[in-house]
Design a protein around this motif. Structure first.
Motif, PDB file in Angstrom:
ATOM      1  N   SER A  87       1.213  -1.540   0.024  1.00  0.00           N
ATOM      2  CA  SER A  87       0.166   0.306   0.361  1.00  0.00           C
ATOM      3  C   SER A  87       0.972   1.217  -0.090  1.00  0.00           C
ATOM      4  O   SER A  87       0.135   2.333  -0.444  1.00  0.00           O
ATOM      5  N   GLU A  88       1.802   1.422   0.550  1.00  0.00           N
ATOM      6  CA  GLU A  88       3.231   2.478   0.518  1.00  0.00           C
ATOM      7  C   GLU A  88       4.236   2.203  -0.707  1.00  0.00           C
ATOM      8  O   GLU A  88       4.687   3.403  -0.675  1.00  0.00           O
ATOM      9  N   LEU A  89       3.657   1.532  -1.325  1.00  0.00           N
ATOM     10  CA  LEU A  89       4.769   1.665  -2.647  1.00  0.00           C
ATOM     11  C   LEU A  89       4.541   2.734  -3.951  1.00  0.00           C
ATOM     12  O   LEU A  89       3.058   3.099  -3.608  1.00  0.00           O
ATOM     13  N   PRO A  90       5.126   4.080  -4.028  1.00  0.00           N
ATOM     14  CA  PRO A  90       4.280   4.254  -4.621  1.00  0.00           C
ATOM     15  C   PRO A  90       4.256   3.489  -6.442  1.00  0.00           C
ATOM     16  O   PRO A  90       4.453   2.902  -7.013  1.00  0.00           O
ATOM     17  N   ASN A  91       3.080   4.640  -7.432  1.00  0.00           N
ATOM     18  CA  ASN A  91       2.493   4.426  -8.699  1.00  0.00           C
ATOM     19  C   ASN A  91       1.553   3.088  -7.961  1.00  0.00           C
ATOM     20  O   ASN A  91       0.848   2.523  -9.241  1.00  0.00           O
ATOM     21  N   ALA A  92       1.295   3.177  -6.496  1.00  0.00           N
ATOM     22  CA  ALA A  92       0.208   2.182  -6.518  1.00  0.00           C
ATOM     23  C   ALA A  92      -1.141   3.055  -7.197  1.00  0.00           C
ATOM     24  O   ALA A  92      -1.397   3.815  -6.894  1.00  0.00           O
ATOM     25  N   THR A  93      -2.462   1.787  -7.854  1.00  0.00           N
ATOM     26  CA  THR A  93      -3.710   2.767  -7.657  1.00  0.00           C
ATOM     27  C   THR A  93      -4.835   2.735  -6.826  1.00  0.00           C
ATOM     28  O   THR A  93      -4.060   2.057  -5.735  1.00  0.00           O
ATOM     29  N   PRO A  94      -5.206   3.961  -6.666  1.00  0.00           N
ATOM     30  CA  PRO A  94      -6.158   4.158  -5.876  1.00  0.00           C
ATOM     31  C   PRO A  94      -7.425   3.025  -5.700  1.00  0.00           C
ATOM     32  O   PRO A  94      -6.799   2.232  -4.126  1.00  0.00           O
ATOM     33  N   ASP A  95      -7.401   1.655  -6.237  1.00  0.00           N
ATOM     34  CA  ASP A  95      -8.197   0.639  -6.181  1.00  0.00           C
ATOM     35  C   ASP A  95      -7.889  -0.328  -5.622  1.00  0.00           C
ATOM     36  O   ASP A  95      -7.562  -1.407  -4.418  1.00  0.00           O
ATOM     37  N   LEU A  96      -5.382  -0.459  -5.592  1.00  0.00           N
ATOM     38  CA  LEU A  96      -5.043  -1.417  -5.504  1.00  0.00           C
ATOM     39  C   LEU A  96      -4.791  -0.771  -3.313  1.00  0.00           C
ATOM     40  O   LEU A  96      -4.884  -2.032  -2.578  1.00  0.00           O
ATOM     41  N   ILE A  97      -4.596   0.049  -3.320  1.00  0.00           N
ATOM     42  CA  ILE A  97      -4.364   0.637  -1.930  1.00  0.00           C
ATOM     43  C   ILE A  97      -5.394   0.499  -0.682  1.00  0.00           C
ATOM     44  O   ILE A  97      -5.259  -0.198   0.123  1.00  0.00           O
ATOM     45  N   LYS A  98      -6.604   0.392  -1.526  1.00  0.00           N
ATOM     46  CA  LYS A  98      -8.509   0.266  -0.973  1.00  0.00           C
ATOM     47  C   LYS A  98      -8.328  -1.204  -0.614  1.00  0.00           C
ATOM     48  O   LYS A  98      -8.809  -1.517   0.143  1.00  0.00           O
ATOM     49  N   ALA A  99      -7.915  -1.794  -2.054  1.00  0.00           N
ATOM     50  CA  ALA A  99      -7.903  -3.012  -1.158  1.00  0.00           C
ATOM     51  C   ALA A  99      -6.601  -4.087   0.154  1.00  0.00           C
ATOM     52  O   ALA A  99      -7.565  -4.769   0.168  1.00  0.00           O
ATOM     53  N   THR A 100      -5.794  -3.146  -0.216  1.00  0.00           N
ATOM     54  CA  THR A 100      -4.866  -4.108  -0.083  1.00  0.00           C
ATOM     55  C   THR A 100      -5.018  -3.425   1.798  1.00  0.00           C
ATOM     56  O   THR A 100      -4.724  -4.081   2.773  1.00  0.00           O
ATOM     57  N   LEU A 101      -5.691  -2.515   1.867  1.00  0.00           N
ATOM     58  CA  LEU A 101      -5.610  -1.782   3.637  1.00  0.00           C
ATOM     59  C   LEU A 101      -6.807  -2.618   4.091  1.00  0.00           C
ATOM     60  O   LEU A 101      -6.987  -2.894   5.465  1.00  0.00           O
ATOM     61  N   LYS A 102      -8.194  -2.690   3.841  1.00  0.00           N
ATOM     62  CA  LYS A 102      -9.040  -2.864   3.724  1.00  0.00           C
ATOM     63  C   LYS A 102      -8.743  -4.919   4.048  1.00  0.00           C
ATOM     64  O   LYS A 102      -9.525  -4.947   5.017  1.00  0.00           O
ATOM     65  N   LYS A 103      -8.433  -5.802   3.583  1.00  0.00           N
ATOM     66  CA  LYS A 103      -7.505  -6.875   3.918  1.00  0.00           C
ATOM     67  C   LYS A 103      -7.100  -7.032   4.937  1.00  0.00           C
ATOM     68  O   LYS A 103      -6.850  -7.459   5.317  1.00  0.00           O
TER      69      LYS A 103
END
Length: 712
Positions: free
Chosen positions: A363-379
């Motif tokens: 979730s903290e890597l640059p260029n992560a898409t918003p959908d990936l950030i959301k999915a990662t932190l929710k999980k």
């Protein structure tokens, strides 16, 4: 050279005729359904060479069609084998049909398009075949009429009534016009105007906006709705598929495909709009950034291992990808998912902790898409809660809400996280924020009502609980909310409580309107009142009744002689009065040092594990002062039975109701009931009432269940 004439089966009309000419050649049926027979212009039978000439003419037409067909087949083979196809150009065009939204056209997209095409064309074709015989009998030739643009103010029926029709002529698909024509003109003369007509019809329809040329066009989600919930609207799907099939029909000369589209369009206009909607496609999250699309095949290969359950191999595959592409959020997210699956397989908290760290890194890597950030932190938050790390989950959800402040679902989850750590005040503030922005949010309403009821704001809680349940929003169909709404209504003297209990029962949350416990084991015998023989615990019951005076005396010794009370009851079940308790066992364990004060009572119970080992029950003294009323309520589980041993019972004024059967206590006697059924208590005597409460396992529970059921 003698020409060979292909023999065709004699048509059904010839077989049924009363007289069959002996010299009449076999009927020839051409591609368009027109029979070519050896007949003179006047309908008589030709003689000698005339008949032969006619037969040869029909055969010649058929033979030329065969030659053209074979040329088409060999041309197709030549194109493939001689590598004449511009594959890059074709793939570029196919990318417009990216059905799954991942940025390219692949096998999954093809499956989506083929499945949709099959659904869309099967029904119209079937309907077309059913109507063919009827229309033949009417001998009506139909011509396609360009559709008029349907406005929002027009119903499907109004649009149909405003179609331009030729007097006495009905609309028909072009293919049916061609098949049913009775003229015996040449095939070339018959086909050419039909092709022109199809092209004109298609062009006219596109000009009117009925067949958008951009198949990837999507309707945006309505304001306030999540794109994930909306997906691709049915209207846009219809236009996409119709445009795709319509162009293929013109380019390839497939009149059948064009006819199917036209039939579907007319049927669509004559049906209610809600009948035309296909199952909405959930919008696929965009998990790949621009670079990751170039390594999609490698990511997919590793993901395939994980989905097949080969989690060890998946972890290694994603670990290799992370080493090769350390700045790829999707590779690291895939590694976290694989580690998560491996932790579940190994039942390892250490491995799950490793997955939590990898989720955070992704979730903290640059260029992560918003959908990936959301999915990662929710999980990550979900797995933190699984480990019991409620405050860690709360911090993760707070970060999510900061990143996505407009996402009400994330705020709702944050409110639940506050409730899980017992911070009702913060949860209340979160739900007030949600309701200020989205007043009709059902999830926020039921939780806000739940908090108000816990604050004993009974009347205020009812509209929030009721409106939230009536909304039907995801997360609202929960037995706890039916339970607390009914309870609040009962406390307000509103009999509609049982309507909500009935609805909760119908939804599968309650075993019955009366039995409303929420932590149950299916299949256990359910009855409100039990006899000692029913329970099978005769030895325990006899011990209690034989030693009731000893138990009473120890209870009186620990009562406050000034107030006549134990520790006050803390479950907010009293309407009025005083009710206290002194607990010896709780959730299958001794409660502190309490047994030191009543050693004889505890000694009597030590040899009865059905009581002392009942993890879903209690053993305690209960004293109730005059003027006390306990609201109708139910216990939390059907896994226990409750025994009441009378110790000090006034002669009148004390009673207990379970379902619709009311009874009274007796000193030295045991009353047994299933407290998962609704029960209510009155103490209207002139002095206190003292009883000894002993919870025991439901007798039908196995030893394994008693060992493995969670405590309550």
């Amino acid at each position: 050279m003698e020409e060979t004439v292909l023999e065709e089966p004699i048509c059904e009309e010839a077989i049924l005729a009363e007289e069959i000419p002996e010299v009449k050649p076999a009927a020839m049926v051409n591609k368009n359904g027109v029979k070519a027979e050896a007949a003179t212009a006047s309908g008589g039978v030709a003689s000698g060479g005339g008949g032969a000439a006619s037969g040869f003419s029909g055969t010649k037409i058929f033979t030329w069609f065969m030659v053209l067909a074979l040329l088409g087949v060999w041309s197709s083979v030549a194109v493939v084998w001689l590598d004449l196809v511009d594959y890059d150009n074709v793939i570029g065009k196919l990318s417009a049909y990216d059905a799954d939204g991942d940025g390219d056209f692949d096998v999954e997209d093809a499956k989506v398009l083929l499945d949709e095409k099959e659904v869309k064309t099967a029904a119209p074709k079937k309907e077309m075949l059913k109507k063919e015989d009827k229309k033949k009998a009417e001998n009506i030739v139909e011509v396609p009429v360009p559709k008029t643009e349907k406005t929002k103010d027009q119903s499907p029926g109004e649009v149909a009534s405003k179609k331009n029709r030729t007097k006495g002529v009905k609309e028909r698909p072009v293919s049916l016009v061609q098949k049913e024509a009775k003229e015996e003109s040449a095939v070339e003369e018959q086909t050419e105007p039909i092709v022109k007509e199809v092209i004109q019809t298609t062009e006219g329809t596109e000009e009117e906006g009925q067949l958008p040329l951009n198949p990837s066009q999507e309707q945006q989600a309505p304001e306030g709705e999540s794109p994930d919930a909306v997906g691709t609207p049915a209207k846009s799907e219809d236009a996409t598929e119709e445009s795709f099939e319509g162009k293929l029909a013109v380019e390839a000369g497939s009149f059948e495909a064009e006819a199917a589209v036209q039939v579907e369009e007319r049927n669509a206009e004559d049906q209610p709009e809600d009948m035309l909607k296909y199952k909405a496609k959930k919008k696929k999250p965009k998990l790949l950034n621009t670079f990751e699309k170039t390594i999609k095949s490698e990511i997919d290969a590793a993901e395939k291992l994980r989905k097949k359950g080969k989690v060890e191999e998946a972890v290694r595959a994603f670990d290799t990808l992370v080493q090769q592409y350390p700045q790829s959020p999707r590779c690291r997210y895939g590694k976290a998912l694989a580690e998560d699956d491996l932790a579940e397989k190994m039942r390892s908290n250490d491995m799950l902790q490793k997955a939590l760290s990898t989720y955070k890194e992704a979730s903290e890597l640059p260029n992560a898409t918003p959908d990936l950030i959301k999915a990662t932190l929710k999980k990550r938050a979900e797995r933190q809660q699984f480990l019991g790390r409620m405050r860690g989950a709360l911090a993760t959800l707070e970060k999510l809400v900061q990143i996505f402040p407009e996402d009400m679902a994330l705020k709702n989850d944050l409110g639940v996280a506050h409730l899980l750590i017992g911070d009702n005040k913060s949860a209340k503030r979160v739900y007030e924020e949600v309701l200020a922005i989205a007043p009709s949010n059902g999830f926020a309403k039921v939780h806000y009502g739940f908090i108000l009821k816990s604050e004993n704001k009974i009347a205020e809680s009812i509209p929030f609980l009721r409106d939230g349940l009536e909304s039907g929003d995801p997360g609202t169909d929960d037995g706890r909310f039916y339970f607390h709404l009914g309870d609040a209504l009962q406390r307000m003297g509103d009999d509609s409580a049982y309507k909500w209990y009935e609805r909760g029962h119908q939804r599968g949350h309650f075993a019955s309107v009366w039995q409303r416990s929420l932590y149950n084991v299916d299949g256990l015998k359910a009855q409100p009142w039990w006899t000692p023989k029913d329970t099978g615990y005769m030895d325990l019951i006899k011990t209690l009744e034989r030693n009731w005076r000893t138990i009473r005396d120890e209870a009186l010794s620990v009562m406050d002689q000034t107030t006549g009370l134990f520790v006050p009851e803390e479950e907010n079940l009293r309407e009025k009065g005083e009710w206290g308790q002194f607990t010896l066992w709780q959730q299958g364990k001794k409660a502190g040092e309490s047994c030191h004060s009543v050693p004889k009572t505890c000694g009597l119970l030590e040899r009865y594990p059905e009581a002392t080992g009942c993890k879903r029950g209690q053993i305690k003294f209960s004293v109730m002062q005059p003027g006390t009323h306990v609201w109708p309520h139910t216990g939390p589980t059907n896994c226990r039975l409750r025994m009441h041993l009378g110790l000090v019972i006034p002669k009148t004024g004390c009673k207990i109701r379970c379902t619709n059967d009311t009874r009274a206590w007796e000193e030295g006697k045991v009353l047994i009931f299933d407290d998962s059924f609704e029960h209510e208590v009155w103490q209207d005597a002139n002095s206190y009432r003292l009883i000894f409460i002993v919870d025991v396992w439901h007798p039908e529970l196995t030893q394994y269940q008693r060992q493995t059921l969670s405590p309550i």
